[in-house]
Write an enzyme that holds these catalytic residues in place. Sequence first.
Site, PDB file in Angstrom:
ATOM      1  N   ASN A 390       9.455 -42.506  67.915  1.00 48.15           N
ATOM      2  CA  ASN A 390       8.079 -42.537  67.438  1.00 48.15           C
ATOM      3  C   ASN A 390       7.222 -43.553  68.190  1.00 48.15           C
ATOM      4  O   ASN A 390       6.421 -43.208  69.049  1.00 48.15           O
ATOM      5  CB  ASN A 390       8.055 -42.821  65.938  1.00 48.15           C
ATOM      6  CG  ASN A 390       6.728 -42.437  65.298  1.00 48.15           C
ATOM      7  OD1 ASN A 390       5.695 -42.367  65.951  1.00 48.15           O
ATOM      8  ND2 ASN A 390       6.758 -42.192  64.005  1.00 48.15           N
ATOM      9  N   ASP A 391       7.392 -44.829  67.889  1.00 46.18           N
ATOM     10  CA  ASP A 391       6.539 -45.863  68.473  1.00 46.18           C
ATOM     11  C   ASP A 391       6.595 -45.883  69.995  1.00 46.18           C
ATOM     12  O   ASP A 391       5.592 -46.170  70.656  1.00 46.18           O
ATOM     13  CB  ASP A 391       6.931 -47.247  67.930  1.00 46.18           C
ATOM     14  CG  ASP A 391       6.678 -47.363  66.439  1.00 46.18           C
ATOM     15  OD1 ASP A 391       5.702 -46.748  65.962  1.00 46.18           O
ATOM     16  OD2 ASP A 391       7.447 -48.051  65.756  1.00 46.18           O
ATOM     17  N   VAL A 392       7.762 -45.586  70.566  1.00 48.08           N
ATOM     18  CA  VAL A 392       7.924 -45.688  72.024  1.00 48.08           C
ATOM     19  C   VAL A 392       7.248 -44.541  72.759  1.00 48.08           C
ATOM     20  O   VAL A 392       7.243 -44.502  73.988  1.00 48.08           O
ATOM     21  CB  VAL A 392       9.416 -45.762  72.411  1.00 48.08           C
ATOM     22  CG1 VAL A 392      10.063 -47.002  71.812  1.00 48.08           C
ATOM     23  CG2 VAL A 392      10.157 -44.499  71.985  1.00 48.08           C
TER      24      VAL A 392
END
Length: 460
Positions: A390-392
């Site tokens: 997600n964040d990456v």
Amino acid sequence: MSANLSAIAYLVAAVCFILALKGLSSPTSARNGNLFGIAGMAIAVVTTLAQPSMSGFGLIVIAMVIGGAIGAVIALRIQMTAMPQLVAAFHSLVGMAAVLVAAAALYAPESYGIGAVGAIKTASRIEMSLGVVIGAITFTGSVIAFAKLQALMSGAPVVFPGQHLVNLLVGIVIIAMIVWFVRTESYTAFWLMTALAFAIGIMIIIPIGGADMPVVISMLNSYSGWAAAGIGFTLQNTALIIVGALVGASGAILSYIMCRAMNRSFISVILGGFGAEADASSTGRTDKTVKSGSADDAAFIMSNAESVIVVPGYGMAVAQAQHALRDMADTLKEQGVKVTYAIHPVAGRMPGHMNVLLAEANVPYDEVFELEEINSDFANTDVAFVIGANDVTNPAARDPGSPIAGMPILEVDKARTVLFVKRSLSPGYAGIDNDLFYQDNTMMLFADAKQMVEDVVKSI
């Protein structure tokens, strides 16, 4: 065993540890690295037990049997997805060992050759102080990291007003206690600095959120090494000093690399997230249009693609989908599709987490690429298959006002089509919405990662 022979044996052990670190720097040589590490530790243990001053072999054998049995059971039962919390738990044991050895040296210094009760050598008092403080911080910090990773407590940052000022004051008091102990050998000072170190270990980890856990793991790894090195001086054990310094230095370097990969301040993380945002909540952009699809849709798109880049994340680890993912890649390659894997440095919960899981599924090493090696390929790729990362992959990192601004990301949004496997639209550990969900070229595949990949394979 003579002193000269012991020195040579410890030197050989140290060389093995250095070769172990070198081997572990690459997946292709990691197995050999482990073997060198095992050999080095075996030589160090045998050499230590062969010292003329050693006694109590019965108790040592009992301890080794108990510890070995526990380790064997854990190794056989542990899932690869639980490796991060296992590493954190092992770090805590190293920290507590340092505390116990320092306490034993305080009450029985003659056994360690560092003086007598009330007359311990000044250098040894300094070494004991550093060992016990770093060890205590490592213990409680690792316990908190374990609890967060195991979901025994929330992974969200725990912050309160004046938190960093409290940490600073506790740190100053610990330094004062160290000075007091070194000057007077006061038992009160020793146990006060130990208790405060246990407390500060909790304080510097609770404000660190789940998104920064890879840095925390490598940082605690460094702490455990320095704790071991400090106690190595107390024990006058060359091998322990060397291996502790190696682990401490390599862990510190890895922490720095992780911080750069996440655009975090190394000093900030060490000091417990100093300067981090207290609330990185979701931007609440659920009103945007999302295009969702099925396993049949994903199978059709990838079967007709020339190239697919797979981006694994913690969602893959939770679902234990690595083997199904390997099957999907093999099926696609049989149809002439080029399949590669893109790994972000902090994907998952610990450094190298995704690499370990893919290696477990026997994914060829030459198909796995780090961010710097593959990021430029997304623009020319037909499909980016994101599974639980997600964040990456969040394009918000390009927004100067975002909590993750400046963090290097895998530029999957530049692929012609993005297939995103996720259970829901919930934010990642950073707590912010992912704009990638709402792009025109993104198709969301809402399902358990393993079940979705298996269904894709059947459809293909």
